[in-house]
Design an enzyme around this catalytic site. Structure first.
Site, mmCIF file in Angstrom:
data_model
loop_
_atom_site.group_PDB
_atom_site.id
_atom_site.type_symbol
_atom_site.label_atom_id
_atom_site.label_comp_id
_atom_site.label_asym_id
_atom_site.label_seq_id
_atom_site.Cartn_x
_atom_site.Cartn_y
_atom_site.Cartn_z
ATOM 1 N N GLY A 1 -57.188 46.164 -79.743
ATOM 2 C CA GLY A 1 -55.906 46.629 -80.295
ATOM 3 C C GLY A 1 -54.666 45.962 -80.347
ATOM 4 N N SER A 2 -53.288 46.419 -79.830
ATOM 5 C CA SER A 2 -52.367 45.830 -80.261
ATOM 6 C C SER A 2 -52.109 44.616 -79.463
ATOM 7 C CB SER A 2 -51.047 46.863 -80.061
ATOM 8 O OG SER A 2 -51.371 47.808 -80.971
ATOM 9 N N THR A 3 -52.952 44.456 -78.185
ATOM 10 C CA THR A 3 -52.852 42.867 -77.531
ATOM 11 C C THR A 3 -53.160 41.862 -78.215
ATOM 12 O OG1 THR A 3 -55.103 43.584 -76.780
ATOM 13 C CG2 THR A 3 -53.274 44.272 -75.343
ATOM 14 N N LYS B 1 -52.206 41.301 -81.281
ATOM 15 C CA LYS B 1 -50.973 40.912 -82.003
ATOM 16 C C LYS B 1 -50.433 39.799 -81.445
ATOM 17 C CE LYS B 1 -50.106 45.624 -83.553
ATOM 18 N NZ LYS B 1 -49.436 46.824 -83.232
ATOM 19 N N SER C 1 -44.747 47.659 -81.214
ATOM 20 C CA SER C 1 -45.978 47.500 -82.007
ATOM 21 C C SER C 1 -46.212 47.888 -83.111
ATOM 22 C CB SER C 1 -47.058 48.117 -80.637
ATOM 23 O OG SER C 1 -48.299 47.608 -80.793
#
Length: 491
Positions: free
Chosen positions: A215-217, A219, A273
């Site tokens: 997921g967004s980690t 990024k 995010s």
């Protein structure tokens, strides 16, 4: 008469020579075949005829041996077995060994030539020394904090020391007690069947053997690639980012959980995010450079050992632009273990360098003398040091002003990134809650710990099903445990 005696003596000599030759054939040439024969129980009896060496955490054994007085005399015991099971594994008289019990079996069982003062004679005599000990890199306080934080939850925690690669915590939940598999009675078989039937898979090491959409980690990786490639040059310069974002070559629109993501600078896009910003950044960087950056962080490495094997974290290198956009926000085919995401956070904390993680500090004889040491192996530069410095700023902002505020620690600088990973058919499953972070005490010269937490059963009733609510408090407890410990007590 004399002639007959000579003939008889000669014949007896031939028989003696034949007997010696056959004995040599059995004892030397075919020794391995007989040793490996399933009917030969001498090796098994000898293996369990003496106490097994211990696995130590912070200088204290978390394993032991119990004298049963039976034919297979010694059984393995475990202290706080469920907490350390993802590290120790089990040593079973019926089902073999796993994890450190498996990779360090030669030392623990006393068969490793390093344990003998005369290794050459050891190889010829095939004798067995007293079992040696294996000292791990685990930080007892960090391991306890991670285990307590996941109590009643399903997920995993991995923590490493950024500057060395030492693994400080490795926890998987739910877990199990390895001691129930140690013996060879009917109860062991029942326990084995029960554990394997359990739908929660307590014997699965989620920290290193299960991959999740990050997921967004992820990024963090996308931001590093964009900064290194010069696609983004300043954190506070507005980006060319529409909201919603139509995936290239499709009519599918990508949206955000947060409002106000249109053309926001990278700093705010990271803090809030914004999916649309990072998806477009990934497309602008291109699959070749995105894949190269992911690989530098440790993705697509099927050979990682700590010393037991780690599941391969993957970034798909054969994607179109729409798939690349989704991959760049940690979805589509992007998958990562918690240990891999701890390595991502550690790389940011360590000036862009990735230290290969390791779990064994040293191996010793029963008397305590060291026979082998661990230590960091390879070092990779995942990004430029200047890029790592900018990412540290971004991660600190997330904790100070954004969704990672639950990881804030007084007297320390903490950087983090929350994440929510969709999964299941049509993304129908409860999202995985992620949090990756690092921490540096105000009196420390460098960051002391990097952590990744994933919670599979995040509370679906919360407005913020993200790492900020479910995973960040666990990471905070782990980081606090490391920061408050004197350096001499960390091993």
């Amino acid at each position: 008469m004399t002639r007959h005696i000579r003939h008889a003596a000669f014949f007896c000599a031939l028989l003696l020579i034949a007997l010696l030759a056959n004995a040599a054939r059995i004892q030397v040439i075919e020794a391995r075949t007989y040793d490996d024969n399933i009917a030969n129980r001498r090796g098994t009896i000898a293996r369990y005829g003496q106490p097994r060496g211990d696995i130590l955490v912070g200088g204290t054994p978390v394993t032991g041996s119990r004298d049963t007085g039976e034919h297979l005399r010694y059984e393995r015991t475990y202290t706080n077995g469920p907490m350390y099971a993802p590290v120790t594994g089990f040593a079973s008289q019926v089902y073999g060994t796993t994890f450190l019990e498996h990779t360090e079996d030669g030392v623990l069982a006393g068969t490793d030539p390093l344990l003998s003062p005369f290794p050459m004679w050891k190889g010829v005599a095939r004798d067995r020394n007293p079992g040696g000990d294996v000292l791990t890199t685990l930080h007892r306080g960090a391991q306890e904090a991670a285990y307590e934080g996941l109590t009643g939850r399903k997920g995993a925690v991995a923590a490493v020391e950024p500057s060395t690669g030492r693994i400080l915590a490795l926890v998987s939940a739910p877990s199990y007690d390895p001691s129930v598999l140690s013996g060879n009675g009917p109860a062991v078989a029942r326990s084995w069947a029960t554990l394997n039937r359990d739908q929660d898979k307590p014997m699965l090491n989620r920290a290193v053997r299960k991959t999740y959409p990050p997921g967004s980690t992820f990024k963090v990786v996308t931001a590093a690639a964009a900064l290194d490639a010069g696609v983004v040059k300043k954190l506070d310069k507005r980006t060319d980012s529409e909201d919603p974002y139509t995936l290239p070559g499709t009519r599918t629109s990508l949206t955000n959980e947060s409002e106000g993501c249109t053309d926001v600078p990278l700093r705010k896009a990271f803090e809030w995010s914004c999916n649309t910003v990072f998806a477009k950044l990934g497309v602008r960087v291109g699959v070749k450079r995105m894949a190269a950056t992911a690989k530098a962080f440790g993705f697509n490495d099927a050979d990682l050992r700590i010393p037991f094997s780690v599941a391969e974290s993957t970034f798909d290198t054969k994607v179109d632009k729409a798939q690349l956009a989704l991959s760049s926000i940690g979805q589509y085919n992007t998958r990562a273990t918690p240990l891999q995401m701890a390595m991502v956070a550690a790389a940011v904390a360590n000036g862009g360098q990735v230290r290969s993680p390791y779990l064994v500090e040293r191996r010793t004889r029963a008397g305590g003398s060291t026979v082998a040491t661990g230590g960091s192996r390879s070092v990779r530069q995942a990004m430029r040091p200047s890029t790592a410095a900018l990412l540290k700023e971004l991660m600190v902002d997330v904790v100070r002003e954004g969704t990672g505020s639950n990881a804030w620690i007084p007297g320390a600088t903490v950087g983090g990134k929350t994440g929510t990973a969709q999964h299941g058919l049509g993304n129908s499953g409860t999202p995985y809650a992620w949090f990756v972070s690092w921490a540096q005490g105000d009196l420390d010269l460098e960051p002391k710990v990097a952590v990744a937490v994933v919670v599979e059963d995040a509370d679906p009733d919360r407005g913020d099903i993200s790492g900020g609510g479910d995973a960040a408090p666990i990471a905070r407890a782990v980081m606090k445990a490391v920061l408050k410990s004197p350096s001499d007590d960390r091993r």
